[in-house]
Structures are given as C-alpha cells and as structure tokens.
Scaffold this motif. Structure first.
Motif, PDB file in Angstrom:
ATOM      1  N   LEU A  87      19.294 -24.642 -12.033  1.00 36.61           N
ATOM      2  CA  LEU A  87      19.824 -23.829 -13.128  1.00 36.61           C
ATOM      3  C   LEU A  87      18.729 -23.098 -13.904  1.00 36.61           C
ATOM      4  CD1 LEU A  87      22.354 -26.462 -14.477  1.00 36.61           C
ATOM      5  CD2 LEU A  87      22.931 -24.377 -13.234  1.00 36.61           C
ATOM      6  N   ALA A  88      17.499 -23.134 -13.410  1.00 32.65           N
ATOM      7  CA  ALA A  88      16.363 -22.587 -14.157  1.00 32.65           C
ATOM      8  C   ALA A  88      16.577 -21.135 -14.575  1.00 32.65           C
ATOM      9  CB  ALA A  88      15.083 -22.718 -13.335  1.00 32.65           C
ATOM     10  N   ALA A  89      17.091 -20.300 -13.672  1.00 29.38           N
ATOM     11  CA  ALA A  89      17.302 -18.883 -14.008  1.00 29.38           C
ATOM     12  C   ALA A  89      18.366 -18.726 -15.086  1.00 29.38           C
ATOM     13  CB  ALA A  89      17.692 -18.100 -12.752  1.00 29.38           C
ATOM     14  N   ASP A  90      19.405 -19.537 -15.039  1.00 28.03           N
ATOM     15  CA  ASP A  90      20.473 -19.449 -16.037  1.00 28.03           C
ATOM     16  C   ASP A  90      19.962 -19.804 -17.423  1.00 28.03           C
ATOM     17  OD1 ASP A  90      22.297 -18.776 -14.064  1.00 28.03           O
ATOM     18  OD2 ASP A  90      22.915 -20.850 -13.728  1.00 28.03           O
ATOM     19  N   PHE A  91      19.036 -20.736 -17.505  1.00 29.25           N
ATOM     20  CA  PHE A  91      18.531 -21.158 -18.807  1.00 29.25           C
ATOM     21  C   PHE A  91      17.737 -20.065 -19.515  1.00 29.25           C
ATOM     22  CE2 PHE A  91      18.491 -25.765 -17.158  1.00 29.25           C
ATOM     23  CZ  PHE A  91      19.777 -25.965 -17.619  1.00 29.25           C
ATOM     24  N   GLU A  92      17.244 -19.096 -18.763  1.00 28.71           N
ATOM     25  CA  GLU A  92      16.459 -18.021 -19.379  1.00 28.71           C
ATOM     26  C   GLU A  92      17.335 -16.903 -19.928  1.00 28.71           C
ATOM     27  OE1 GLU A  92      13.329 -18.462 -19.915  1.00 28.71           O
ATOM     28  OE2 GLU A  92      13.421 -20.351 -18.804  1.00 28.71           O
TER      29      GLU A  92
END
Length: 222
Positions: free
Chosen positions: A29-34
C-alpha cells in the motif's frame, strides 16, 4: 447467534485488531499512503473492532455472502489479563494473560486508515480458537499458518510484524485502555486466502493449537 458457540469463560470483553501491522501489507500500500489526505503511512496503530456478532468458536460455520469475496485472516491474538493504560514496552508483557488462535475473516478491503464495518463486522467473521498461557510461546517468534481444504495457503510470521506484541500493547495503550479480558489481534498479512462455501479453513499456531471451521453459504434475507 455466532456468540452462542463460544464458551462464556472465553468470551473477550472486547476484540481489537491492528489493521496495518504487517510489513508486506504496508509495502503493498506504499503508493496509496503518499496520496492526499494522508501523505505518508500511519505513525500510530490503526485499529478495527470485532463486535459480539462476529465472535464464534472452532467448528462454528463461517457464513459466506454470495455477492462478495471473503478472505481468511489467520492471526495471533493477545488476551489482556491486567488493565493496560499508558504502559511502556518493557512492562507490556506483564499485562498479557495468554495467546489465542484467531481467524480474522474479512471481505476485500479498500480502506485501511478507516477499516470498513461491512468488511470486518459480519456475523461469524471472528472464530476464536484454542488458547494458551503466556509462557507457552515466545511472542516474538511466531508463525501462523492458514490452510484451506488441507492445503497451506498463507503464513503470517512475527518477523513481518511492524510492531511486536509488547510494542503494540504499549502504543495502543497510549490512547486506549486495554481492559482485562480484552483480545488484541496482532497482525494479518495481505489477503490472499479466499474462502468459498464448502471450504474447510484451519488456522494453526505451534504451542497453542488449531482452529478449524467450515465455510457455509450465508442465508438469504427473509
């Protein structure tokens, strides 16, 4: 009701779970958190609740709605034995009375900062299995294995937990008092073990035991 199949002495006062405490899930989910409005991964534990209607025991059916994908969530749960309010990590394990095997069943999730009630809180979506005392396992060296129809489909290793048991209790207790009798589900990995009516799903933790349930078709509304 699902709760009726859980012995009175095993019924937790409340069941909380850590939604984003697994390394592989955070990485996925790293991209979503940004993206706005978050601008980064959460700094504090993100919790969800498993209310009374979700609770059941080994052998109880897991109702599976026809219109949604349902996923297993094999996990370790911590039973609180002594109220924990603003404790530190060094003292946190002294508040633990035991550990339990849990299947944190869920529909597919699209929101992790605000876990969806409809995904987490359906009837029978939290079978709680065998339980052992606090000295039976090392909470920092745990592997949770999930089987569907006898095949290993998922592992959940403590090496992948972003917060171990002691740190999770300490961090949660800074803003939420954990009372004696509460259960805290430590971590679930990214959902991959889909369940269908007729499946037998089992969750196993060495030293604690095995939790097994049958998946059934959810009854149509009358």
């Amino acid at each position: 009701m699902p709760l009726a199949s859980l012995a009175m002495e095993q019924r937790p006062a409340a069941v909380y779970g850590a939604a984003l405490n697994h390394r592989r899930l955070q990485q996925a989910l790293a991209a979503d958190f940004e993206q706005p409005p978050y601008q980064g991964p959460p700094r504090a534990p993100v919790l969800f609740v498993k209310p009374r209607n979700t609770l059941s025991a080994a052998g109880a059916p897991i109702p599976c709605p026809a219109s949604d994908a349902v996923y297993a969530g094999g996990a370790l749960a911590v039973r609180i034995a002594r109220d924990a309010c603003r404790v530190n990590a060094a003292d946190a394990l002294s508040h633990v009375g035991g550990y339990a095997v849990v299947n944190e069943v869920s529909l597919a999730e699209t929101s992790f900062y605000r876990p969806a009630i409809q995904a987490k809180c359906r009837d029978g979506f939290c079978p709680i299995g065998p339980e052992a005392g606090p000295d039976v396992i090392d909470p920092q060296r745990v592997q949770v294995r999930t089987y569907v129809n006898g095949a290993l489909v998922e592992t959940n290793d403590s090496a992948d937990w972003l917060r171990g048991v002691a740190q999770l209790i300490a961090d949660v207790s800074q803003f939420l008092t954990l009372y004696a009798g509460d259960l805290l589900i430590v971590a679930t990995p990214p959902r991959g073990a889909r369940l269908r009516p007729g499946d037998t799903v089992a969750v196993e933790i060495d030293g604690i035991g095995r939790l097994e349930n049958i998946v059934t078709a959810e009854e149509e509304p009358r």
